[in-house]
Design a protein around this motif. Structure first.
Motif, short mmCIF file in Angstrom:
data_model
loop_
_atom_site.label_atom_id
_atom_site.label_comp_id
_atom_site.label_asym_id
_atom_site.label_seq_id
_atom_site.Cartn_x
_atom_site.Cartn_y
_atom_site.Cartn_z
N PRO A 18 25.65 60.59 57.25
CA PRO A 18 25.09 59.84 58.39
C PRO A 18 25.02 58.21 58.40
CG PRO A 18 23.65 61.68 57.68
CD PRO A 18 24.62 61.37 56.67
N CYS A 19 24.82 57.62 57.07
CA CYS A 19 24.64 56.18 57.42
C CYS A 19 25.70 55.60 56.76
CB CYS A 19 23.35 56.13 56.26
SG CYS A 19 21.73 56.44 57.22
N ILE A 20 26.95 55.98 56.70
CA ILE A 20 28.31 55.43 56.40
C ILE A 20 29.17 55.43 57.33
CG2 ILE A 20 30.19 55.66 54.65
CD1 ILE A 20 27.89 57.20 52.83
N PRO A 21 30.14 54.37 57.99
CA PRO A 21 31.01 54.37 58.81
C PRO A 21 32.09 55.42 58.54
CG PRO A 21 30.41 52.00 58.21
CD PRO A 21 29.74 52.92 57.10
N ALA A 22 32.35 56.08 59.51
CA ALA A 22 33.27 57.37 59.47
C ALA A 22 34.55 56.99 58.69
CB ALA A 22 33.60 57.84 60.84
N HIS A 23 35.28 55.84 59.08
CA HIS A 23 36.40 55.56 58.52
C HIS A 23 36.25 55.29 56.79
CE1 HIS A 23 40.52 54.27 58.21
NE2 HIS A 23 40.04 53.23 57.48
N ASP A 24 35.00 54.96 56.46
CA ASP A 24 34.98 54.67 55.04
C ASP A 24 34.77 56.28 54.24
OD1 ASP A 24 34.42 52.15 55.67
OD2 ASP A 24 32.68 52.03 54.85
N THR A 25 34.49 57.33 54.95
CA THR A 25 34.39 58.63 54.33
C THR A 25 35.64 59.50 54.58
OG1 THR A 25 33.11 59.33 56.13
CG2 THR A 25 31.81 58.68 54.30
N ASN A 26 36.29 59.01 55.63
CA ASN A 26 37.44 59.78 56.16
C ASN A 26 38.30 58.81 56.86
OD1 ASN A 26 39.44 61.26 57.36
ND2 ASN A 26 37.98 63.02 57.98
N ILE A 27 39.59 58.46 56.16
CA ILE A 27 40.51 57.31 56.69
C ILE A 27 41.17 57.90 57.86
CG2 ILE A 27 40.65 56.12 54.69
CD1 ILE A 27 43.52 57.53 54.08
N THR A 28 40.99 59.11 58.37
CA THR A 28 41.99 59.43 59.62
C THR A 28 41.01 59.27 60.69
OG1 THR A 28 41.06 61.65 59.16
CG2 THR A 28 43.08 61.41 58.05
N ILE A 29 39.64 59.00 60.63
CA ILE A 29 38.89 58.68 61.63
C ILE A 29 38.96 57.06 61.96
CG2 ILE A 29 36.59 58.94 62.57
CD1 ILE A 29 36.03 61.09 60.75
N TRP A 59 29.10 61.50 65.92
CA TRP A 59 27.70 60.98 65.27
C TRP A 59 27.98 59.47 65.15
CZ3 TRP A 59 24.47 64.97 65.42
CH2 TRP A 59 24.99 66.16 65.34
N PHE A 60 26.70 59.17 65.29
CA PHE A 60 26.51 57.56 65.17
C PHE A 60 25.36 56.84 64.53
CE2 PHE A 60 25.31 58.36 69.40
CZ PHE A 60 24.24 57.31 69.55
N PHE A 61 25.41 55.85 64.04
CA PHE A 61 24.12 55.34 63.55
C PHE A 61 23.89 53.96 63.69
CE2 PHE A 61 27.26 54.49 60.37
CZ PHE A 61 26.69 53.28 59.67
N ALA A 67 18.39 54.90 57.84
CA ALA A 67 17.49 55.64 56.77
C ALA A 67 16.14 55.76 57.55
CB ALA A 67 17.24 54.89 55.63
N GLU A 68 15.66 55.23 58.62
CA GLU A 68 14.55 55.31 59.11
C GLU A 68 14.78 56.35 60.31
OE1 GLU A 68 15.22 52.00 58.45
OE2 GLU A 68 14.41 52.54 56.67
N GLY A 69 16.06 56.81 60.61
CA GLY A 69 15.97 57.93 61.60
C GLY A 69 16.88 57.19 63.13
N GLY A 70 17.33 55.93 62.52
CA GLY A 70 18.29 55.37 63.92
C GLY A 70 19.78 55.91 64.03
N VAL A 71 19.78 57.03 64.42
CA VAL A 71 21.00 57.90 64.53
C VAL A 71 20.84 58.70 65.89
CG1 VAL A 71 20.99 58.40 61.97
CG2 VAL A 71 19.84 60.01 63.44
N GLY A 72 22.26 59.08 66.12
CA GLY A 72 22.24 59.78 67.45
C GLY A 72 23.62 60.47 67.48
N GLY A 73 23.66 61.14 68.55
CA GLY A 73 25.20 62.09 68.75
C GLY A 73 25.33 62.34 70.15
N ILE A 74 26.81 62.48 70.30
CA ILE A 74 27.29 62.55 71.74
C ILE A 74 28.08 64.00 71.65
CG2 ILE A 74 29.02 61.95 73.32
CD1 ILE A 74 28.74 58.95 71.99
N PHE A 87 21.04 66.01 61.48
CA PHE A 87 21.48 64.71 61.20
C PHE A 87 20.40 63.80 60.84
CE2 PHE A 87 23.91 60.95 63.08
CZ PHE A 87 24.82 60.85 62.30
N TRP A 88 19.31 63.91 61.80
CA TRP A 88 18.21 62.90 61.65
C TRP A 88 17.60 62.87 60.15
CZ3 TRP A 88 12.74 63.36 60.71
CH2 TRP A 88 12.18 62.26 60.91
N VAL A 89 17.65 64.37 59.67
CA VAL A 89 16.83 64.62 58.34
C VAL A 89 17.73 64.12 57.33
CG1 VAL A 89 16.47 66.39 56.56
CG2 VAL A 89 15.27 66.49 59.04
N SER A 90 19.34 64.15 57.45
CA SER A 90 19.94 63.84 56.40
C SER A 90 20.20 62.19 56.47
CB SER A 90 21.58 64.23 56.82
OG SER A 90 21.76 65.67 56.76
N SER A 91 19.84 61.66 57.63
CA SER A 91 19.88 60.19 57.58
C SER A 91 18.93 59.61 56.76
CB SER A 91 19.92 59.60 58.86
OG SER A 91 18.62 59.47 59.46
#
Length: 108
Positions: A18-29, A59-61, A67-74, A87-91
């Motif tokens: 949740p708190c890592i940019p998508a491209h940093d965990t999956n270069i295809t994103i 998913w976005f943050f 880490a305080e729950g500043g996340v969301g989803g579309i 997602f919120w709990v994982s963040s």
């Protein structure tokens, strides 16, 4: 609730990280990142256009509050195993690494 103070981002991530940019965990994103935007004590309004081309969940943050729950989803499918609540709990359990903090710190 509206974000009324400080610098914030809208940065795409993945459900698994949740708190890592998508491209940093999956270069295809090639995920979106608004960069830091100052709220100017709640008076600044900014928009980030994110093309929605299908019904898949996005998913976005916020880098400063993830880490305080500043996340969301579309297009979140709450009947799947990947829920917004999960997602919120994982963040709350994930924090960016020290090197990521140095790379993303806003300039003053």
């Amino acid at each position: 609730p509206a974000v009324t103070q400080g610098n914030h981002t809208a940065t795409q991530s993945t459900f698994a990280s949740p708190c890592i940019p998508a491209h940093d965990t999956n270069i295809t994103i090639n995920g979106f990142d608004s960069s830091f935007r100052d709220t100017v004590n709640g008076t600044a309004i900014t928009n980030l256009v994110v093309p929605i081309t299908d019904n898949n969940t996005i998913w976005f943050f916020d880098f400063n509050t993830c880490a305080e729950g500043g996340v969301g989803g579309i297009n979140v499918n709450e009947s799947s195993t990947a829920t917004l609540a999960g997602f919120w709990v994982s963040s709350a359990l994930s924090r960016p690494s020290a090197s990521a903090l140095r790379l993303r710190r806003p300039s003053c």
